[in-house]
Design an enzyme around this catalytic site. Sequence first.
Site, PDB file in Angstrom:
ATOM      1  N   HIS A   1       0.799  -1.284  -0.196  1.00 18.66           N
ATOM      2  CA  HIS A   1      -0.187  -0.022   0.015  1.00 18.66           C
ATOM      3  C   HIS A   1       1.074   0.843   0.266  1.00 18.66           C
ATOM      4  O   HIS A   1       0.464   2.445   0.400  1.00 18.66           O
ATOM      5  CB  HIS A   1      -1.156   0.260   1.007  1.00 18.66           C
ATOM      6  CG  HIS A   1       0.053  -0.103   2.575  1.00 18.66           C
ATOM      7  ND1 HIS A   1      -0.937  -1.271   3.525  1.00 18.66           N
ATOM      8  CD2 HIS A   1       0.803   0.468   3.089  1.00 18.66           C
ATOM      9  CE1 HIS A   1       0.047  -0.521   4.390  1.00 18.66           C
ATOM     10  NE2 HIS A   1       1.205   0.785   4.369  1.00 18.66           N
TER      11      HIS A   1
ATOM     12  N   HIS B   1      -1.244   4.524   9.506  1.00 18.15           N
ATOM     13  CA  HIS B   1      -0.693   5.344  10.128  1.00 18.15           C
ATOM     14  C   HIS B   1      -0.583   6.638  10.442  1.00 18.15           C
ATOM     15  O   HIS B   1       0.972   7.494  10.075  1.00 18.15           O
ATOM     16  CB  HIS B   1       0.443   5.056   8.653  1.00 18.15           C
ATOM     17  CG  HIS B   1       0.284   3.904   7.583  1.00 18.15           C
ATOM     18  ND1 HIS B   1      -0.063   3.750   7.842  1.00 18.15           N
ATOM     19  CD2 HIS B   1       1.581   3.183   7.348  1.00 18.15           C
ATOM     20  CE1 HIS B   1       0.186   1.907   6.424  1.00 18.15           C
ATOM     21  NE2 HIS B   1       1.231   2.252   6.442  1.00 18.15           N
TER      22      HIS B   1
ATOM     23  N   HIS C   1       9.885  -4.843   4.902  1.00 18.43           N
ATOM     24  CA  HIS C   1      10.281  -3.458   4.374  1.00 18.43           C
ATOM     25  C   HIS C   1      10.550  -2.597   5.809  1.00 18.43           C
ATOM     26  O   HIS C   1       9.926  -3.332   7.080  1.00 18.43           O
ATOM     27  CB  HIS C   1       9.817  -2.447   3.738  1.00 18.43           C
ATOM     28  CG  HIS C   1       8.025  -1.818   3.475  1.00 18.43           C
ATOM     29  ND1 HIS C   1       7.038  -2.877   4.610  1.00 18.43           N
ATOM     30  CD2 HIS C   1       7.312  -0.698   4.321  1.00 18.43           C
ATOM     31  CE1 HIS C   1       6.279  -2.125   4.820  1.00 18.43           C
ATOM     32  NE2 HIS C   1       6.350  -0.948   4.603  1.00 18.43           N
TER      33      HIS C   1
ATOM     34  N   GLU D   1       3.504  -5.320   8.944  1.00 18.00           N
ATOM     35  CA  GLU D   1       2.044  -5.034   7.883  1.00 18.00           C
ATOM     36  C   GLU D   1       1.748  -6.501   7.266  1.00 18.00           C
ATOM     37  O   GLU D   1       0.670  -6.553   7.278  1.00 18.00           O
ATOM     38  CB  GLU D   1       2.209  -4.840   6.348  1.00 18.00           C
ATOM     39  CG  GLU D   1       2.337  -2.596   7.560  1.00 18.00           C
ATOM     40  CD  GLU D   1       3.121  -1.279   6.111  1.00 18.00           C
ATOM     41  OE1 GLU D   1       2.508  -0.252   7.168  1.00 18.00           O
ATOM     42  OE2 GLU D   1       2.777  -1.833   4.973  1.00 18.00           O
TER      43      GLU D   1
END
Length: 278
Positions: free
Chosen positions: A12, A59, A192, A239
Amino acid sequence: MSNIIGSVATSHIPAIGNAIHKGLQKDEYWQPFFDGFPPARAWLHAAKPDVAVVVYNDHGLNFFLDKMPTFAVGAAPVYTSEDEGWGIPTVPPVRGAPELSWAIIEQAVADEFDVTTCQEMLVDHACTVPLQLMWPEGWEGIRIVPIAINTVQHPLPSAKRCLAFGQSIGRAIRAFAQTLNVVVISTGGLSHQLEGERAGFLNPEFDDLCLNALINKPELLTRYSAHEIVELAGSQGAEILNWIVGRGILGGAAREVVRNYHIPISNTAAALQVLEPA
Ligand code: DHB
Ligand code: FE
């Protein structure tokens, strides 16, 4: 009784929203990423979903570090996005499906998941970028139930708890009084890390293990603690927990319809996986 037609899991990254805005899909940098989506969209449009249950993490737009629910379920008639500082142009609002939201909440609480109910909820890039990828022509025809998982502020929920939460949501959808076609959209990952000493960290081996396990052995992922996931996937690679919730919702045996994996997009190992019931 509603029907779960399958799941689409995708990264995303906000830069994807910018690339869409600038029409860079055929650009050398972007093409290997965007090329994964036409088959996913063809599958999605053939399956004709009425509602998308979007499993993502906020976030800092709707929740911040001072108030962070472990599991939050949107129950609003409409969801809007705002520029969260990534410079992505704002996107149109998306309609909710509050009656399905409440059925999910009722089932979750009955199953002893103490969810936060959100009758107002802003949705960030983690919800809207996957919608842009799957409905580039616009999302007037679709309604969503956004489900936010805390993958940000430790302590994070365990992978085991995430799988069980997803299974509870899946039960609620299947038992829902209306006949709807529901697609699961899980967002984030794969490996990541955006900050700190390991910024830029990627782990294609672990990503491959996750993609393979998610097809029919999601319980393999439940043996990792949240800290082990951070070590293996990076701090934002946590995530993957959203994908594990999504796999729990799908339930049962699955077949992989689409997979695409490309390193890196921005700082992230970008992945797309479409699963349907086997
Ligand atoms: C990036 C990845 C994310 O998951 C996110 O939420 C923001 C940015 C990135 O790689 O740039
Ligand atoms: Fe993210």
